[in-house]
Design a protein around this motif. Structure first.
Motif, PDB file in Angstrom:
ATOM      1  N   THR A 101       0.691  -1.302  -0.093  1.00 32.33           N
ATOM      2  CA  THR A 101       0.103  -0.086   0.035  1.00 32.33           C
ATOM      3  C   THR A 101       0.776   1.235  -0.064  1.00 32.33           C
ATOM      4  OG1 THR A 101      -0.181  -0.087   2.311  1.00 32.33           O
ATOM      5  CG2 THR A 101      -2.038  -1.270   1.494  1.00 32.33           C
ATOM      6  N   GLU A 102       1.994   1.287   0.364  1.00 35.72           N
ATOM      7  CA  GLU A 102       2.832   2.448   0.345  1.00 35.72           C
ATOM      8  C   GLU A 102       3.532   2.512  -0.868  1.00 35.72           C
ATOM      9  OE1 GLU A 102       2.382   4.505   2.793  1.00 35.72           O
ATOM     10  OE2 GLU A 102       1.433   3.042   4.007  1.00 35.72           O
ATOM     11  N   THR A 103       3.449   3.646  -1.341  1.00 32.83           N
ATOM     12  CA  THR A 103       4.387   3.802  -2.803  1.00 32.83           C
ATOM     13  C   THR A 103       5.496   5.063  -2.559  1.00 32.83           C
ATOM     14  OG1 THR A 103       2.818   6.009  -3.136  1.00 32.83           O
ATOM     15  CG2 THR A 103       2.083   3.502  -3.874  1.00 32.83           C
ATOM     16  N   ASP A 156       5.344   7.798  -3.933  1.00 32.13           N
ATOM     17  CA  ASP A 156       4.765   9.206  -3.632  1.00 32.13           C
ATOM     18  C   ASP A 156       4.282   9.387  -2.254  1.00 32.13           C
ATOM     19  OD1 ASP A 156       5.161   9.947  -6.378  1.00 32.13           O
ATOM     20  OD2 ASP A 156       3.278   9.254  -7.020  1.00 32.13           O
ATOM     21  N   ASP A 157       4.035   8.245  -1.680  1.00 34.73           N
ATOM     22  CA  ASP A 157       3.736   8.439  -0.167  1.00 34.73           C
ATOM     23  C   ASP A 157       5.037   8.876   0.572  1.00 34.73           C
ATOM     24  OD1 ASP A 157       0.937   7.531  -0.366  1.00 34.73           O
ATOM     25  OD2 ASP A 157       1.546   5.339  -0.323  1.00 34.73           O
ATOM     26  N   VAL A 158       6.047   8.009   0.330  1.00 35.57           N
ATOM     27  CA  VAL A 158       7.297   8.099   1.005  1.00 35.57           C
ATOM     28  C   VAL A 158       7.781   9.592   0.810  1.00 35.57           C
ATOM     29  CG1 VAL A 158       9.676   7.695   1.423  1.00 35.57           C
ATOM     30  CG2 VAL A 158       7.670   5.792   1.008  1.00 35.57           C
ATOM     31  N   GLY A 207       6.231  12.249   0.375  1.00 37.19           N
ATOM     32  CA  GLY A 207       5.591  13.088   1.531  1.00 37.19           C
ATOM     33  C   GLY A 207       6.261  13.168   2.784  1.00 37.19           C
ATOM     34  N   TRP A 208       6.707  12.006   3.280  1.00 34.55           N
ATOM     35  CA  TRP A 208       7.328  11.819   4.683  1.00 34.55           C
ATOM     36  C   TRP A 208       8.578  12.388   4.936  1.00 34.55           C
ATOM     37  CZ3 TRP A 208       6.280   6.066   4.307  1.00 34.55           C
ATOM     38  CH2 TRP A 208       4.967   5.577   4.189  1.00 34.55           C
TER      39      TRP A 208
END
Length: 55
Positions: free
Chosen positions: A40-42, A44-46, A48-49
């Motif tokens: 579920t983590e991409t 693009d998600d990372v 943002g972190w």
């Protein structure tokens, strides 16, 4: 050069000189230590972190 990092809730910290380096380290960590989240983590998600550390 500004160091970038992502800190995981489990205590792991990925640090690198580029977003791509930190993303790769973080996704590898998620796959190894949090396999339930790996699907579920991409990147693009990372992205943002990512935190920029003061020089």
């Amino acid at each position: 050069m500004t160091t970038r990092q992502v800190r995981c809730e489990c205590g792991y910290t990925a640090q690198g000189a580029t977003d791509e380096e930190v993303i790769a380290l973080t996704l590898a960590h998620v796959a190894a230590d949090h396999p339930d989240l790996a699907a579920t983590e991409t990147a693009d998600d990372v992205r943002g972190w990512i935190e920029l550390l003061p020089e």
